[in-house]
Design a protein around this motif. Structure first.
Motif, PDB file in Angstrom:
ATOM      1  N   ASN A  22      46.729  35.225  -4.134  1.00  0.00           N
ATOM      2  CA  ASN A  22      46.829  34.568  -4.873  1.00  0.00           C
ATOM      3  C   ASN A  22      45.375  33.497  -5.239  1.00  0.00           C
ATOM      4  O   ASN A  22      44.905  33.285  -4.073  1.00  0.00           O
ATOM      5  CB  ASN A  22      47.954  33.311  -5.007  1.00  0.00           C
ATOM      6  CG  ASN A  22      49.264  34.123  -5.209  1.00  0.00           C
ATOM      7  OD1 ASN A  22      49.544  34.542  -6.083  1.00  0.00           O
ATOM      8  ND2 ASN A  22      50.092  34.031  -4.461  1.00  0.00           N
ATOM      9  N   ASP A  24      43.510  30.413  -7.757  1.00  0.00           N
ATOM     10  CA  ASP A  24      43.813  29.381  -8.992  1.00  0.00           C
ATOM     11  C   ASP A  24      42.331  28.602  -9.544  1.00  0.00           C
ATOM     12  O   ASP A  24      41.592  28.827  -8.480  1.00  0.00           O
ATOM     13  CB  ASP A  24      44.740  28.148  -8.672  1.00  0.00           C
ATOM     14  CG  ASP A  24      45.965  28.567  -8.293  1.00  0.00           C
ATOM     15  OD1 ASP A  24      46.507  28.413  -7.238  1.00  0.00           O
ATOM     16  OD2 ASP A  24      46.728  29.107  -8.992  1.00  0.00           O
ATOM     17  N   THR A  26      40.176  26.045 -12.378  1.00  0.00           N
ATOM     18  CA  THR A  26      40.195  25.019 -12.922  1.00  0.00           C
ATOM     19  C   THR A  26      39.485  25.067 -14.093  1.00  0.00           C
ATOM     20  O   THR A  26      39.642  24.220 -15.228  1.00  0.00           O
ATOM     21  CB  THR A  26      40.027  23.714 -12.156  1.00  0.00           C
ATOM     22  OG1 THR A  26      38.553  23.858 -11.502  1.00  0.00           O
ATOM     23  CG2 THR A  26      40.743  23.415 -10.926  1.00  0.00           C
ATOM     24  N   LYS A  71      46.106  29.418 -15.233  1.00  0.00           N
ATOM     25  CA  LYS A  71      44.812  29.421 -14.832  1.00  0.00           C
ATOM     26  C   LYS A  71      44.951  30.078 -13.319  1.00  0.00           C
ATOM     27  O   LYS A  71      44.636  29.435 -12.371  1.00  0.00           O
ATOM     28  CB  LYS A  71      44.184  28.207 -14.667  1.00  0.00           C
ATOM     29  CG  LYS A  71      43.767  27.567 -15.954  1.00  0.00           C
ATOM     30  CD  LYS A  71      42.790  26.488 -15.700  1.00  0.00           C
ATOM     31  CE  LYS A  71      42.078  25.940 -17.192  1.00  0.00           C
ATOM     32  NZ  LYS A  71      43.181  25.099 -17.864  1.00  0.00           N
ATOM     33  N   HIS A  72      45.814  31.118 -13.269  1.00  0.00           N
ATOM     34  CA  HIS A  72      46.142  31.664 -11.961  1.00  0.00           C
ATOM     35  C   HIS A  72      45.950  33.108 -12.033  1.00  0.00           C
ATOM     36  O   HIS A  72      46.182  33.848 -12.965  1.00  0.00           O
ATOM     37  CB  HIS A  72      47.664  31.473 -11.802  1.00  0.00           C
ATOM     38  CG  HIS A  72      48.035  32.287 -10.636  1.00  0.00           C
ATOM     39  ND1 HIS A  72      48.013  31.321  -9.311  1.00  0.00           N
ATOM     40  CD2 HIS A  72      48.807  33.359 -10.325  1.00  0.00           C
ATOM     41  CE1 HIS A  72      48.644  32.228  -8.342  1.00  0.00           C
ATOM     42  NE2 HIS A  72      49.000  33.405  -9.143  1.00  0.00           N
TER      43      HIS A  72
END
Lengths: 113, 115
Positions: A22, A24, A26, A71-72
């Motif tokens: 995973n 993420d 910003t 946002k992943h």
């Protein structure tokens, strides 16, 4: 600078099962995302990428999913093989130009026989 | 398969000395990059180079750093007066073009140790 984050420093998966890594981010300006694999004493090797206009891209055993609202992004490897054991980096770039890649910290994936 | 090559694989230098790290990008690529990775930290962008000039650089890339394409095949990174904190793996990369769908391909890196 925490624009790209990989919150799991390590992941251990049994051979033949699915590995899910995973990432993420910003910065909402990022519109192109890449995954790289790195073995010790080697440079990062490009694996797969995805543009922000898509939500999925598949290449053999590797699939990248992008969820822009969250946002992943994630990288799925199935089935996992011992040779997949490496450090995986998520990277992102922003238009225009899209030259500078911003990397996450990496996740060390270990595939157990 | 074409690949990016870098020399030397390991460079040890004393603080204050100049070092030149060398790279041979993939032959039909037009964009060239340097990144570095300090031990235990992220891979960080330093500079990108196109058409014989710098197209983008990070705040890390100060006056101590310079890049050059001295001939049709080599791409170099020079650090004028090395500091202890310059110790890192330095990766060269190249891409066919800039923008989406043009992946950057990385070399194996040069480990720079400043003593």
């Amino acid at each position: 600078d925490q624009q790209v984050k990989q919150n799991s420093p390590s992941l251990s998966v049994q051979e033949g099962r699915i590995s899910i890594l995973n990432c993420d981010y910003t910065n909402s300006m990022f519109d192109y995302f890449l995954w790289y694999k790195k073995y010790p004493a080697e440079g990062p090797t490009f694996l797969i990428s995805i543009s922000s206009i898509k939500d999925k891209n598949e290449d053999g055993r590797f699939t990248v999913f992008l969820n822009k609202s969250a946002k992943h992004l994630s990288l799925h490897i199935v089935p996992s093989q011992p040779g997949d054991s490496a450090v995986y980096f998520c990277a992102a770039s922003a238009s225009p130009g899209a030259q500078k890649l911003v990397f996450g910290q990496g996740t060390r994936l270990t595939i157990n026989p | 398969e074409p690949e990016v090559t870098q020399t030397p694989s390991h460079q040890v230098t004393q603080m204050g000395q100049e070092v030149i790290l060398r790279c041979v990008p993939i032959s039909n690529h037009l964009y060239f990059y340097w990144y570095r990775q300090i031990l235990g930290q992220k891979v960080e962008f330093l500079v990108s180079f196109y058409n014989n000039e710098i197209s983008e650089k990070s705040e890390i890339f100060d006056d101590q750093f310079s890049v050059e394409r001295p001939d049709g095949s080599n791409f170099t990174l020079k650090i004028r007066s090395t500091k202890l904190e310059d110790s890192a793996m330095y990766f060269c990369a190249s891409s066919e073009a800039s923008g989406k769908n043009y992946e950057q391909y990385f070399g194996p890196g040069t480990r720079l140790t400043v003593t």
